[in-house]
Design an enzyme around this catalytic site. Structure first.
Site, short mmCIF file in Angstrom:
data_model
loop_
_atom_site.label_atom_id
_atom_site.label_comp_id
_atom_site.label_asym_id
_atom_site.label_seq_id
_atom_site.Cartn_x
_atom_site.Cartn_y
_atom_site.Cartn_z
N ILE A 1 -4.03 0.48 1.46
CA ILE A 1 -3.72 -0.79 0.79
C ILE A 1 -3.96 -0.66 -0.71
O ILE A 1 -3.35 -1.38 -1.50
CB ILE A 1 -4.49 -1.99 1.41
CG1 ILE A 1 -6.00 -1.78 1.39
CG2 ILE A 1 -3.97 -2.29 2.81
CD1 ILE A 1 -6.80 -2.97 1.90
N GLU A 2 -4.81 0.27 -1.12
CA GLU A 2 -5.00 0.55 -2.54
C GLU A 2 -3.70 1.01 -3.18
O GLU A 2 -3.36 0.63 -4.31
CB GLU A 2 -6.07 1.63 -2.76
CG GLU A 2 -7.47 1.24 -2.34
CD GLU A 2 -7.79 1.58 -0.89
OE1 GLU A 2 -6.89 1.53 -0.01
OE2 GLU A 2 -8.96 1.91 -0.63
N LYS B 1 -5.19 -6.71 4.52
CA LYS B 1 -4.73 -6.24 5.82
C LYS B 1 -5.59 -6.94 6.86
O LYS B 1 -6.81 -6.79 6.86
CB LYS B 1 -4.90 -4.72 5.89
CG LYS B 1 -4.44 -4.10 7.17
CD LYS B 1 -4.62 -2.58 7.06
CE LYS B 1 -4.16 -1.89 8.30
NZ LYS B 1 -4.26 -0.44 8.17
N TYR C 1 8.74 -16.55 -11.20
CA TYR C 1 7.98 -16.15 -10.02
C TYR C 1 8.85 -15.85 -8.81
O TYR C 1 8.39 -15.20 -7.88
CB TYR C 1 6.80 -17.06 -9.69
CG TYR C 1 6.97 -18.53 -9.78
CD1 TYR C 1 7.40 -19.26 -8.70
CD2 TYR C 1 6.62 -19.20 -10.94
CE1 TYR C 1 7.51 -20.63 -8.78
CE2 TYR C 1 6.73 -20.58 -11.03
CZ TYR C 1 7.18 -21.28 -9.94
OH TYR C 1 7.29 -22.64 -10.02
N GLU D 1 -0.26 2.27 13.61
CA GLU D 1 -0.11 1.22 12.60
C GLU D 1 1.29 1.23 12.01
O GLU D 1 1.90 0.18 11.81
CB GLU D 1 -1.13 1.41 11.48
CG GLU D 1 -2.57 1.19 11.89
CD GLU D 1 -3.53 1.46 10.75
OE1 GLU D 1 -4.18 0.49 10.31
OE2 GLU D 1 -3.62 2.62 10.30
#
Length: 126
Positions: free
Chosen positions: A78-79, A105, A58, A26
């Site tokens: 991803i946390e 993901k 933004y 990955e």
């Protein structure tokens, strides 16, 4: 009765190619990550004056997200990405009262079909 105003600006489905993940493959190959953020604040000062300096920029928010997703150290989870992004946004965009970050993901190595995995992190100032 005093009123409390709360507004949100959302950036939806910001897409990044990045090298995160638990497995070596990955990180070597990289993958597609999608990020949503909700930036909450009192927009009355900006709305009453039409002054960009009193609201959330933004473009700056997007730049912060991009730095976390692409330029900083890779993460296994991803946390971790959602957490890092939320922390950076609430620290650097001082007008914010709260921030919610979702990181998706798309390529999830599960051995079966799944649209995506998603982690969400929310921070509120007290």
């Amino acid at each position: 009765m005093p009123l409390h105003h709360r507004s949100s600006i959302r950036l939806v489905n910001a897409v990044f190619y990045a090298r995160h993940g638990v497995h070596k493959e990955e990180r070597r190959l990289g993958g597609r990550y999608e990020v949503d953020v909700e930036l909450c604040f009192d927009s009355v000062p900006a709305a009453e004056t039409d002054d960009l300096g009193k609201t959330v920029n933004y473009q700056r928010a997007y730049s912060i997200i991009e730095q976390v997703m692409v330029a900083e150290e890779p993460a296994a989870l991803i946390e971790t990405l959602a957490y890092r992004t939320a922390i950076r946004l609430i620290e650097e965009l001082t007008v914010l009262e709260s921030v919610t970050v979702k990181v998706r993901k798309r390529s999830v190595p599960l051995g079966g079909l799944c649209d995506y995995a998603e982690a969400e992190h929310r921070i509120e100032k007290r």
